[in-house]
Design a protein around this motif. Structure first.
Motif, short mmCIF file in Angstrom:
data_model
loop_
_atom_site.label_atom_id
_atom_site.label_comp_id
_atom_site.label_asym_id
_atom_site.label_seq_id
_atom_site.Cartn_x
_atom_site.Cartn_y
_atom_site.Cartn_z
N ASP A 1 0.82 -1.20 0.00
CA ASP A 1 0.00 0.00 0.00
C ASP A 1 0.86 1.26 0.00
O ASP A 1 0.62 2.20 -0.77
N ILE A 2 1.86 1.29 0.86
CA ILE A 2 2.74 2.47 0.96
C ILE A 2 3.50 2.68 -0.34
O ILE A 2 3.60 3.80 -0.85
N ILE A 3 4.04 1.61 -0.89
CA ILE A 3 4.84 1.73 -2.11
C ILE A 3 3.97 2.16 -3.29
O ILE A 3 4.34 3.05 -4.06
N ALA A 4 2.79 1.56 -3.42
CA ALA A 4 1.90 1.92 -4.53
C ALA A 4 1.47 3.38 -4.42
O ALA A 4 1.49 4.11 -5.42
N ASP A 5 1.10 3.81 -3.23
CA ASP A 5 0.66 5.20 -3.06
C ASP A 5 1.79 6.18 -3.32
O ASP A 5 1.60 7.21 -3.98
N THR A 6 2.99 5.86 -2.83
CA THR A 6 4.12 6.78 -3.01
C THR A 6 4.52 6.87 -4.47
O THR A 6 4.67 7.97 -5.02
N VAL A 7 4.70 5.72 -5.11
CA VAL A 7 5.17 5.72 -6.50
C VAL A 7 4.14 6.36 -7.42
O VAL A 7 4.47 7.22 -8.26
N ASN A 8 2.88 5.99 -7.28
CA ASN A 8 1.85 6.54 -8.17
C ASN A 8 1.59 8.02 -7.90
O ASN A 8 1.27 8.76 -8.82
N SER A 9 1.74 8.47 -6.66
CA SER A 9 1.53 9.88 -6.35
C SER A 9 2.68 10.74 -6.87
O SER A 9 2.49 11.92 -7.18
N LEU A 10 3.88 10.18 -6.95
CA LEU A 10 5.04 10.93 -7.43
C LEU A 10 5.28 10.69 -8.92
O LEU A 10 6.42 10.67 -9.37
N HIS A 11 4.19 10.51 -9.67
CA HIS A 11 4.33 10.25 -11.10
C HIS A 11 5.02 11.38 -11.84
O HIS A 11 5.56 11.20 -12.93
N PHE A 12 5.02 12.58 -11.26
CA PHE A 12 5.66 13.73 -11.89
C PHE A 12 7.15 13.84 -11.51
O PHE A 12 7.86 14.69 -12.04
N ALA A 13 7.60 12.98 -10.59
CA ALA A 13 8.99 13.05 -10.13
C ALA A 13 9.55 11.65 -9.94
O ALA A 13 9.70 11.17 -8.81
N PRO A 14 9.88 10.96 -11.04
CA PRO A 14 10.34 9.57 -10.92
C PRO A 14 11.64 9.43 -10.14
O PRO A 14 11.86 8.42 -9.47
N VAL A 15 12.51 10.44 -10.22
CA VAL A 15 13.78 10.36 -9.48
C VAL A 15 13.51 10.39 -7.99
O VAL A 15 14.06 9.59 -7.21
N GLU A 16 12.64 11.31 -7.57
CA GLU A 16 12.30 11.39 -6.15
C GLU A 16 11.60 10.11 -5.69
O GLU A 16 11.85 9.61 -4.58
N ALA A 17 10.74 9.55 -6.54
CA ALA A 17 10.06 8.30 -6.20
C ALA A 17 11.06 7.17 -6.01
O ALA A 17 10.96 6.38 -5.06
N GLY A 18 12.05 7.10 -6.90
CA GLY A 18 13.06 6.05 -6.79
C GLY A 18 13.91 6.18 -5.54
O GLY A 18 14.19 5.20 -4.85
N ILE A 19 14.31 7.40 -5.22
CA ILE A 19 15.13 7.62 -4.02
C ILE A 19 14.33 7.28 -2.76
O ILE A 19 14.83 6.67 -1.83
N THR A 20 13.06 7.69 -2.74
CA THR A 20 12.20 7.39 -1.59
C THR A 20 12.07 5.89 -1.39
O THR A 20 12.10 5.39 -0.26
N MET A 21 11.93 5.16 -2.49
CA MET A 21 11.79 3.70 -2.38
C MET A 21 13.10 3.07 -1.92
O MET A 21 13.10 2.10 -1.14
N TYR A 22 14.21 3.58 -2.38
CA TYR A 22 15.49 3.02 -1.96
C TYR A 22 15.72 3.25 -0.46
O TYR A 22 16.33 2.42 0.21
N GLN A 23 15.21 4.35 0.06
CA GLN A 23 15.39 4.68 1.48
C GLN A 23 14.22 4.20 2.34
O GLN A 23 14.04 4.65 3.47
N LEU A 24 13.45 3.27 1.84
CA LEU A 24 12.25 2.80 2.54
C LEU A 24 12.59 2.25 3.92
O LEU A 24 11.82 2.43 4.88
N ASP A 25 13.73 1.59 4.05
CA ASP A 25 14.08 0.97 5.32
C ASP A 25 14.32 1.98 6.43
O ASP A 25 14.24 1.65 7.62
N LEU A 26 14.59 3.24 6.06
CA LEU A 26 14.89 4.25 7.07
C LEU A 26 13.66 4.69 7.84
O LEU A 26 13.77 5.30 8.91
N ALA A 27 12.48 4.41 7.32
CA ALA A 27 11.25 4.90 7.94
C ALA A 27 10.66 3.94 8.95
O ALA A 27 9.71 4.30 9.66
N PHE A 28 11.23 2.72 9.07
CA PHE A 28 10.59 1.71 9.91
C PHE A 28 11.65 1.01 10.78
O PHE A 28 12.85 1.08 10.49
N PRO A 29 11.21 0.33 11.83
CA PRO A 29 12.17 -0.37 12.69
C PRO A 29 12.91 -1.45 11.92
O PRO A 29 12.41 -1.98 10.93
N ILE A 30 14.06 -1.79 12.40
CA ILE A 30 14.97 -2.67 11.66
C ILE A 30 14.41 -4.08 11.51
O ILE A 30 14.72 -4.77 10.53
#
Length: 807
Positions: free
Chosen positions: A313-342
């Motif tokens: 759900d989080i990935i689909a919402d983030t990627v589809n909402s950032l359709h105007f900024a694919p670079v930002e979407a990619g960086i956000t997805m790569y840093q996904l682990d930083l937002a949650f406990p290890i």
């Protein structure tokens, strides 16, 4: 007495500073900095969040621009970067503890956004807002009525997507609360509704055997999280609830320093007005696991669990909402682990390390067992699912290609193996994969390889290439993939990539794949053989020796050239020295490249002269020669690019219509031709384009698309050619071209041609591909009545039933 010198500051222009520079408004600068800080919030640093809150609470009531942009930035963050939703919630709660006005405005603003989304039936946006509302429970008087109202509305209106949205938001109520009463009430209410399963054939992508429908999985997943004792203990310390420990001291300190209230001020959240006729939900998306088949342990949470749905759900919402900024979407997805406990999103770990962790988990050495989830797998699997969703992805496929590339560029050493495993799994599923998705997969892989020096372990596919039938989906995929790579680079460069290391570490050439470097339009006929047969048939035996000498000379020239382009490979013998009919061929060439306008009468005279010259040379069909010479010369003159040849056609459209025997708006005396004679000339037109670009099929498809658009050639003649040689299923570029040409006029004939091929039987793989083709077109048809008439004639009842399922 002289006046004393003044201390007046000189003007800037006198001091050489040019024009005066305007001072930046401090309020604008503060607003810009605050909003920028919110957009770059680091979930790991609660101190940063507390620091950012200070200027907000101080200036919130004073600066209108700051207040308005703060509210819009908060909303943009929760919709465009869903992985940081709980962090934004922390910021709002801390701000409210310091200044209750901030919380009041946020609640009112969010309520209005929720009302707007419900009125517009934007159920996905409603879901995101409900998640945010759930995390803001400590500053809301009562969230129970709102959640119950919307959930009951979803049940009464049979809105699967809204039902899913409310259910997945329920665990968010534990973000800043330990109360289990409301979540349990909502689960009890949700139990009164069951999402209807979509028919198994509908939107079945054919990737793996454990496909799941997302909407129908949600209730069981949340129920499992609730536990039999309804205490939700499985949620404690998971997802985002771990943040309570770090935010609590900051909130407590803020309340102690608050001169107005030492207790958290809560704000009312009214219910919403519900529409009388809501728009129906989208069909349940199917989800296929890519990674869990390849290891003895799970590297991604199964989609039947809440954790799996949570990340999807989080990935689909983030990627589809950032359709105007694919670079930002990619960086956000790569840093996904930083937002949650290890333990939920572990830091980058290799498969080898995970195997060791799993081994220790099995032996009991790790207590409690450590997570074997791999965050890169989670991100890539979910994005690939978005790319391969049916009937259409949310956005253009190239957007998802770019997001995946950005993820890989962020850390090639860590992510490249993840991509490699995804590609290997999808390749292993090609026999059952939906036909349309094969083309998307080939596009993704070709772009992926082109950005990484075309490096791939081709030796893994050598046995398939040697043993499988040419029409097998894997061989078809390999041939099309290499064809795409050649168009993105050159044959020489792609040939150099076909290498591997032997057991002794020596580099060896994989000559098995050299056969795919030649990309003839008809794979069964090599380029040189087709051209020779075509020219002999057109010109007769009297040209045989001259043509042989010309072909040999061209071959020697290309062998010596270090870099050969598709344009270089065009074989155009008509103006070669000593070639009979060279004079008339030169006239045609000069006519087309002339820098001054050539009149219609001159063109008509030229056509007559070509026919007379051909008759004088004793050719069997002078008119065919005339059409071929003119069309091939157009293609040769414009061979630099598709734009060049289409520009020539567009410039001389009236002349070409005269050549085809068609009516023209210009003053042209048309020849008296029968319908069959016109159709024959159009077939010759197609033949001529094929003859020039036989070695580069993409140009054939693109040129014929434009020719059809110009009404020079009937679309049914083009389609018949494609089906006669199985190009529409054998060449992905042809399939893409046909998709672009599809319309109200072509649908019926397309289905008739596909059904004819299905009924013919013969090769097993071709029959399956034509079935897949018909299925793909059927699901995209706006008016299925015409298509259904053709499909009713399918003789194989099992195939007919599967296609009919796409209603």
């Amino acid at each position: 007495m002289d006046a004393p010198p003044t201390l007046k500051r000189p003007r800037e222009e006198d001091a050489g500073f040019g024009e005066k520079r305007l001072r930046k408004d401090p309020a604008d600068e503060l607003t810009s900095n605050v909003c920028g800080d919110i957009c770059s919030l680091d979930p790991r640093s609660i101190e940063d969040i507390a620091y950012i809150s200070n200027p907000i609470v101080i200036e919130f009531e004073k600066i209108d621009k700051l207040r308005n942009l703060f509210l819009s930035t908060v909303f943009a963050m929760i919709t465009e970067q869903s992985s940081k939703l709980h962090v934004v919630s922390d910021l709002v709660i801390i701000c409210n503890a310091k200044n209750m006005v901030v919380g009041k405005y946020v609640i009112e603003y969010i309520h209005q956004k929720l009302q707007d989304a419900i009125t517009a039936s934007e159920w996905n946006k409603v879901k995101i807002i409900l998640k945010f509302v759930a995390t803001l429970a400590p500053i809301i008087t009562e969230v129970r009525p709102l959640f119950q109202q919307i959930l009951q509305f979803a049940i009464d209106s049979k809105l699967d997507q809204l039902y899913y949205g409310v259910c997945i938001a329920i665990p968010y109520l534990f973000a800043n609360s330990q109360d289990v009463e409301l979540p349990n009430e909502l689960i009890e209410l949700a139990s009164n509704y069951t999402v209807e399963s979509v028919p198994s054939e509908l939107y079945n992508n054919g990737i793996g055997a454990d496909e799941n429908q997302v909407y129908s999985s949600i209730f069981a997943a949340v129920k499992q999280l609730q536990g039999e004792d309804k205490s939700w203990t499985a949620l404690q310390g998971k997802l985002f609830t771990h943040r309570q420990q770090v935010t609590a001291p900051i909130i407590e300190e803020a309340l102690q320093n608050n001169p107005i209230s030492k207790e958290m001020v809560q704000h009312s959240l009214p219910q919403v007005a519900l529409p009388d006729e809501p728009k129906p939900s989208k069909l349940s998306p199917r989800y296929s696991h890519i990674y869990n088949h390849q290891t003895s342990f799970d590297t991604v949470p199964p989609i039947t669990t809440y954790q799996g749905l949570f990340f999807r759900d989080i990935i689909a919402d983030t990627v589809n909402s950032l359709h105007f900024a694919p670079v930002e979407a990619g960086i956000t997805m790569y840093q996904l682990d930083l937002a949650f406990p290890i333990d939920l999103a572990p830091e980058s770990t290799s498969i080898e390390q995970l195997e060791m962790i799993d081994k220790d988990n099995q032996s009991g050495e790790n207590q409690p067992p450590l997570s074997t989830w791999k965050t890169e797998d989670v991100a890539v699997e979910n994005i690939v699912n978005l790319l391969l969703s049916l009937p259409n992805p949310e956005h253009h496929c190239v957007f998802y290609f770019k997001v995946l590339l950005v993820i890989c560029h962020e850390s090639p050493a860590n992510v490249a193996p993840v991509f490699g495993r995804a590609i290997r799994y999808l390749y292993s599923q090609l026999e059952t994969m939906d036909f349309e998705l094969r083309t998307r997969f080939a596009d993704w892989m070709s772009i992926q390889l082109s950005n990484f020096d075309f490096s791939w372990k081709w030796d893994e596919w050598v046995n398939d290439s040697q043993e499988l039938d040419r029409n097998h989906p894997k061989i078809n995929f390999i041939a099309n993939l290499i064809g795409k790579e050649i168009r993105l680079s050159s044959k020489k460069r792609i040939k150099e990539s076909f290498i591997a290391q032997d057991e002794e570490g020596e580099v060896v050439n994989l000559e098995e794949f050299y056969k795919y470097l030649e990309t003839p339009l008809y794979p069964e006929i090599p380029v040189a053989e087709f051209i020779r047969q075509y020219d002999d048939d057109l010109l007769g035996n009297s040209f045989a020796d001259l043509l042989t000498a010309f072909y040999n000379e061209r071959a020697s020239f290309l062998e010596e050239k270090p870099l050969v382009s598709a344009q270089d490979e065009v074989v155009f013998p008509y103006t070669a020295p000593d070639m009979p009919l060279r004079d008339i061929a030169d006239r045609v060439y000069d006519f087309l490249v002339s820098t001054y306008p050539r009149t219609n009468p001159e063109f008509k005279e030229l056509c007559n002269d070509v026919v007379e010259a051909a008759m004088g040379q004793g050719l069997s069909d002078p008119t065919r020669y005339m059409v071929n010479l003119l069309v091939q010369t157009y293609c040769y003159v414009g061979s630099r690019s598709i734009y060049s040849v289409v520009s020539l056609f567009s410039r001389d459209l009236a002349k070409l219509k005269f050549l085809m025997g068609l009516e023209s708006e210009e003053d042209f005396e048309q020849p008296a031709l029968s319908d069959e004679e016109v159709a024959q000339r159009q077939r010759w037109f197609i033949d001529a384009v094929v003859r020039v670009w036989y070695h580069h099929p993409q140009m054939v498809f693109l040129i014929l698309e434009h020719v059809v658009d110009f009404d020079l050639v009937a679309v049914n003649l083009v389609l018949e050619r494609y089906f006669a040689h199985d190009l529409v299923v054998g060449n992905y570029a042809c399939y893409d071209s046909v998709v672009r040409m599809r319309g109200e006029k072509t649908d019926a004939s397309l289905f008739e041609l596909a059904v004819t091929k299905i009924n013919e039987g013969g090769n097993e793989w071709l029959t399956k591909d034509y079935y897949g083709l018909a299925k793909a077109w059927y699901r995209h048809s706006e008016d299925k009545s015409k298509a259904k008439e053709a499909l009713d004639t399918v003789e194989d009842l099992a195939i007919k039933e599967k296609i009919d399922g796409w209603q």
